[in-house]
Design an enzyme around this catalytic site. Structure first.
Site, PDB file in Angstrom:
ATOM      1  N   LYS A 130       1.023  -1.381  -0.076  1.00 44.13           N
ATOM      2  CA  LYS A 130       0.025  -0.085   0.466  1.00 44.13           C
ATOM      3  C   LYS A 130       0.677   0.959   0.275  1.00 44.13           C
ATOM      4  CE  LYS A 130      -3.347  -2.107   2.563  1.00 44.13           C
ATOM      5  NZ  LYS A 130      -5.160  -1.579   1.764  1.00 44.13           N
TER       6      LYS A 130
ATOM      7  N   ARG B  22     -10.536 -11.489   1.909  1.00 46.15           N
ATOM      8  CA  ARG B  22     -11.127 -12.666   1.383  1.00 46.15           C
ATOM      9  C   ARG B  22     -10.244 -13.734   1.782  1.00 46.15           C
ATOM     10  NH1 ARG B  22     -11.289  -9.474  -4.227  1.00 46.15           N
ATOM     11  NH2 ARG B  22     -11.168  -7.965  -2.729  1.00 46.15           N
TER      12      ARG B  22
END
Ligand code: BES
Ligand code: ZN
Ligand code: ZN
Length: 482
Positions: free
Chosen positions: A263, A337
Site C-alpha cells: 500500500k 477474503r
C-alpha cells in the site's frame, strides 16, 4: 471505568453533578427556569443543542443540562443514544464527573433506558489511553433516572451497560497498534473474555491449520514473523437441542501493509484497524456470554499480519483453500477474503447453520456508501432480513448490496479455480462474491465495514477512531432469534 446505575427517585432528589434533561423542538420546557430561555430562542430543543444551568432551585442535582432532542416525531432510541453520548462528552469536557439522565413520561421505556446507558458509555470512551496522563477527562458515574421506573427499566439499564462496555471493548481492541496487538495477543484477549464470562476458547496454531489444509489463510500469514492463529470462541445455551447454530466470522488482520502488492505510505497507519471485524466478534461474544441468547453462537477470528518480505507470498502464487478450491493470488492486498475463505469453510465444518461475517474488506465499499452505511451482502433473504431488522433497531445503518450470479465471472483465473481479485469495477461486490464461493449453501451475510469501523474525525457523540460497529446488531441478532 464509568459506573452505571439506575435510579427511580423523584426528580428533586436525583443527586448528580449534572442532570441531563431532554428538551424537544416545539415542546417548551418550563421547569428549572428554562421558560425564559425558550422565549429568547436560546433553548429551542434542536438536536444536540446544549444549555447548562447552574444550581437549579429545589433540585439535589448541582446543574441541569437542557439537551436538545430534536423533533419528537423523529425521536427514537437511536437518537437518545446519541443524545446521551453527546451530553456526556459535553459534560466531561467541563470536568463534571457524576451525571444523570432523566427519563420521564413516554421516555421511561426499556429501549430508552438501555440506549441511555449505552450512549453514556460510548460517549465517555476516548481512543488515547496510551497518552500519558489522560485519565482526567472521563466521567466516573452515570445514572439513568426514571422517577416512575420499575425493575424492568433497571434490567434494561444493566443490558445497556453490558452492550456499551462490550462495544467499547471491541473499540479498544481495534484501536491497539499492531506492535502491541499481534495475532497471538488478539487470541490472548479472546481467551481472557472467555475466562471472565464463561465461554470456551480454542486457538488453532499454524500447525493445526496446516493439517486442516488452510492454504489460503497460511499464504497470507507467511510473510510475517508474527505467527497466525484461528481464534474460536464458543457460547452454548443451557437448553440443548437448538436446530440453529450461528457462526460469527471476523477479519483479524492485525496489520495490512498490502504485502508484496504494498500500500502507499499515506494513511497506512489506519491499517491497524484491519482487525475491526474480529474485534467486533469478540466484543459481541463478550455481551452474548452475559445476556445468554437461546441459540448457540460460535465466533471464528482468523488472525494474521499481512507483511512483505522474503517469505511473503507473491502475485501469481496459487494456494489451495481448505475447501479444496485453488486460488490465484493476483493481488496480495486482497488478503481479507483469503483468510475469511478458510474461516468460513471451518465454521461450516463446525456445524454452523447460519453465518455472518464482518470485515474491513474493501476500499470500494467506502466509495459506494461513504462512512454512513455498512455494506450488506447476503445469499439468503431470511437471514438478510433478520440482520437488517437488528441493525435498524440498534441504529447501526446497513445497506443491502447485490450478489448476482454473473459477478462471479469477474473472478475467473486462467490458472486456478478463482482469482482473488475481480478487476477495477464493483470491487466490494466481487470481494463478497469471492467469499460466497466459500460460504456455499449455508445461509450467509457478509458485512463490509471498511467505511464504518473507524471515524477519521470525532463527532459530538463519538470520539475519532474505532466505532465498535456492528457489535450491537450481532448481539441483537442472537438475542432476537426465534
Ligand atoms: N483492508 C483493506 C480494505 C480497506 C480499505 C479497509 C480502506 C479500510 C479502509 C483490504 O485488505 C484491501 O486492501 N482491499 C483492497 C482490495 C483490492 C486489492 C482488490 C482494496 O480495497 O483496495
Ligand atoms: Zn489488503
Ligand atoms: Zn485488509
Amino acid at each position: 471505568m464509568m459506573q452505571i446505575s439506575f435510579e427511580s427517585k423523584p426528580l428533586e432528589q436525583i443527586a448528580a453533578g449534572a442532570l441531563i434533561v431532554p428538551v424537544f423542538e416545539g415542546k417548551k420546557e418550563t421547569r428549572f427556569g428554562a421558560a425564559e430561555l425558550a422565549d429568547d430562542g436560546e433553548v429551542a430543543g434542536k438536536a444536540l443543542e446544549f444549555t447548562l444551568l447552574h444550581k437549579p432551585a429545589g433540585l439535589a442535582a448541582q446543574r441541569v443540562l437542557l439537551a436538545g432532542a430534536g423533533k419528537p416525531e423523529k425521536f427514537n432510541s437511536g437518537e437518545l443514544r446519541k443524545l446521551a453520548a453527546a451530553a456526556v462528552r459535553h459534560l466531561k469536557g467541563k470536568s463534571i464527573k457524576s451525571i444523570a439522565l432523566l427519563l420521564e413520561g413516554e421516555l421511561a421505556t426499556a429501549d430508552y433506558a438501555s440506549a441511555a446507558a449505552e450512549g453514556a458509555l460510548l460517549g465517555n470512551y476516548e481512543p488515547d489511553s496510551l497518552k500519558t496522563g489522560n485519565d482526567k477527562k472521563f466521567a466516573d458515574a452515570f445514572a439513568v433516572a426514571a422517577p416512575d421506573g420499575d425493575a424492568a427499566l433497571a434490567a434494561a439499564v444493566e443490558r445497556g451497560r453490558i452492550l456499551g462496555e462490550s462495544q467499547n471493548f471491541a473499540r479498544d481492541l481495534a484501536n491497539q497498534p499492531a506492535n502491541l496487538l499481534t495475532p497471538l495477543k488478539l487470541a490472548e484477549a479472546a481467551r481472557q473474555v472467555g475466562e471472565a464470562f464463561g465461554l470456551s476458547c480454542e486457538v488453532l496454531d499454524r500447525e493445526a491449520m496446516q493439517k486442516l489444509g488452510m492454504g489460503a489463510l497460511l499464504g497470507v500469514a507467511q510473510g510475517s514473523a508474527e505467527p497466525p492463529c484461528l481464534i474460536v470462541l464458543r457460547y452454548w445455551p443451557a437448553a440443548e437441542g437448538s436446530a440453529i447454530h450461528l457462526g460469527l466470522v471476523g477479519k483479524g488482520v492485525t496489520f495490512d501493509t498490502g504485502g508484496i502488492s504494498i500500500k502507499p505510505a499515506d494513511g497506512m497507519e489506519k491499517m491497524k484497524y484491519d482487525m475491526s471485524g474480529g474485534a467486533a466478534m469478540i466484543g459481541a461474544m463478550r455481551a452474548i456470554a452475559q445476556l445468554k441468547p437461546a441459540i448457540p453462537v460460535t465466533a471464528f477470528i482468523p488472525a494474521v499480519e499481512n507483511m512483505p518480505g522474503s517469505r511473503a507470498q507473491r502475485p501469481g502464487d496459487i494456494v489451495t483453500a481448505m475447501s479444496g478450491k485453488t486460488i490465484e493470488v493476483i493481488n496480495t492486498d486482497a488478503e481479507g477474503r483469503l483468510i475469511l475463505a478458510d474461516a468460513l469453510t471451518y465454521a461450516r465444518r463446525q456445524g454452523c447453520t447460519h453465518l455472518v461475517d464482518a470485515a474491513t474488506l474493501t476500499g470500494a465499499i467506502v466509495v459506494a456508501l461513504g462512512h454512513l452505511h455498512v455494506g450488506l451482502f447476503s445469499s439468503d433473504d431470511a437471514l438478510r432480513d433478520r440482520v437488517l431488522a437488528a441493525s435498524k433497531a440498534e441504529a447501526e445503518r446497513m445497506w443491502p448490496m447485490p450478489l448476482d450470479d454473473d459477478y462471479v465471472e469477474y473472478l475467473k483465473s486462467a490458472f486456478a479455480d478463482l482469482a482473488n481479485v475481480g478487476g477495477r469495477w464493483g470491487g466490494a461486490v466481487t470481494a463478497a462474491k469471492f467469499l460466497q464461493e466459500f460460504a456455499g449453501e449455508t445461509p450467509w451475510v457478509h458485512l463490509d465495514i471498511a467505511g464504518t469501523a473507524y471515524l477519521d474525525d470525532s463527532k459530538p457523540y463519538m470520539a475519532k477512531g474505532p466505532t465498535g460497529l456492528p457489535v450491537r446488531t450481532l448481539v441483537r441478532l442472537a438475542m432476537d432469534w426465534r
